[in-house]
Design an enzyme around this catalytic site. Structure first.
Site, PDB file in Angstrom:
ATOM      1  N   TYR A  12      -2.321  -1.331  10.441  1.00 23.72           N
ATOM      2  CA  TYR A  12      -2.307  -1.547   8.992  1.00 23.72           C
ATOM      3  C   TYR A  12      -1.094  -0.878   8.345  1.00 23.72           C
ATOM      4  O   TYR A  12      -0.385  -1.487   7.538  1.00 23.72           O
ATOM      5  CB  TYR A  12      -3.601  -0.999   8.388  1.00 23.72           C
ATOM      6  CG  TYR A  12      -3.726  -1.231   6.898  1.00 23.72           C
ATOM      7  CD1 TYR A  12      -4.061  -2.481   6.398  1.00 23.72           C
ATOM      8  CD2 TYR A  12      -3.519  -0.188   5.991  1.00 23.72           C
ATOM      9  CE1 TYR A  12      -4.180  -2.697   5.032  1.00 23.72           C
ATOM     10  CE2 TYR A  12      -3.635  -0.392   4.630  1.00 23.72           C
ATOM     11  CZ  TYR A  12      -3.971  -1.652   4.155  1.00 23.72           C
ATOM     12  OH  TYR A  12      -4.076  -1.867   2.797  1.00 23.72           O
ATOM     13  N   SER A  55       0.853  -1.188   0.000  1.00 28.46           N
ATOM     14  CA  SER A  55       0.000   0.000   0.000  1.00 28.46           C
ATOM     15  C   SER A  55       0.888   1.237   0.000  1.00 28.46           C
ATOM     16  O   SER A  55       2.002   1.210   0.551  1.00 28.46           O
ATOM     17  CB  SER A  55      -0.896   0.030   1.241  1.00 28.46           C
ATOM     18  OG  SER A  55      -1.570   1.270   1.350  1.00 28.46           O
TER      19      SER A  55
END
Length: 258
Positions: free
Chosen positions: A157, A144
């Site tokens: 995350y 990401s």
């Protein structure tokens, strides 16, 4: 068909990007095994693929944070296919809803166990299979853009995606001599089913954050994964391909950067 008869495992193929990636490889002639953390979630992904008119794929439910379940999945792959050419580590725990100071250790570990330890476990078992076969293999991790540009209230995350970047580089160096390539695709915003419930104002605000003014589609991410998995990328390993419409390149969105 670039991937005709290649054996491909896609983890987290229960909805959205995972299903899209699996569909892409099926259409390209690959023998695809989809994975989900539970039989119920996996069947949802399988139903989506069948609704697209796609058949002939295999499926195996396994929680990738559990060593015995990962081992069982690879026993199935060995018996069913006898090899694995491409691994797509897409499964992820999103870790929504907790600020850093309110997060419990269980909240944090739940994300790390799937996103980092799960990716490690699946990749290690895939490597043991790939290194014994002709043609070796390719591993693509889904990262990401938040690994380098943190977002609010997603500490676990963000941490896990930073770890994926480092894990990719380390795996690539250790496995290069075995003929196994390892790379990461790092998306930004992706148009998934979560966008369907966004208020129009919020969706517009998000698009203003993107220099190209459009979030990535699942097809965009699938194409990036396919490129890195293909022979066109045969001399690329240890790299991070960012697909975020330019978000990572800018300092501030245009309406703020004045």
């Amino acid at each position: 068909m670039r991937f005709k008869d290649k054996v491909v495992l896609v983890t987290g193929a229960t909805k959205n990007t995972g299903v899209g990636i699996a569909a892409f490889f099926i259409k390209e002639g690959a023998k695809v095994c989809i994975n989900g953390h539970s039989p119920k979630s996996l069947e949802r992904g399988a139903d989506e693929l069948r609704a697209m008119g796609l058949e002939g794929f295999d499926q195996f439910a396994a929680d990738i944070s559990k060593e015995e379940q990962v081992s069982a999945m690879f026993d199935y792959i060995k018996v069913t296919f006898g090899r694995l050419d491409i691994l797509i580590n897409n499964a992820a725990q999103q870790g929504l809803g907790s600020t850093f100071d309110s997060m419990t250790s269980d909240d944090f570990l739940k994300v790390i166990m799937v996103n980092v330890f799960g990716t490690f476990q699946v990749s290690q078992q895939a490597t043991q299979l790939m290194e014994r076969q002709e043609g070796k293999g390719v591993i693509i991790n889904l990262g990401s853009n938040v690994s380098t540009r943190a977002i609010h209230n997603r500490t676990a995350y963000v941490t896990s995606k930073g770890a994926i970047d480092a894990l990719t580089r380390s795996m690539a160096i250790d496995l290069a001599g075995k003929g196994i390539r390892v790379n990461t695709v790092a998306p930004g915003y992706i148009h998934t089913d979560r966008w369907k419930v966004l208020p129009n104002a919020e969706a517009t605000r998000r698009r203003m954050n993107v220099p190209l003014h459009q979030e990535a589609t699942i097809a965009d991410i699938s194409a990036a994964v396919a490129f890195l998995a293909s022979d066109e990328a045969k001399n690329i390993t240890g790299e991070r391909l960012v697909v975020d419409g330019g978000c990572s390149a800018q300092h501030l969105p245009m309406d703020i950067d004045v």
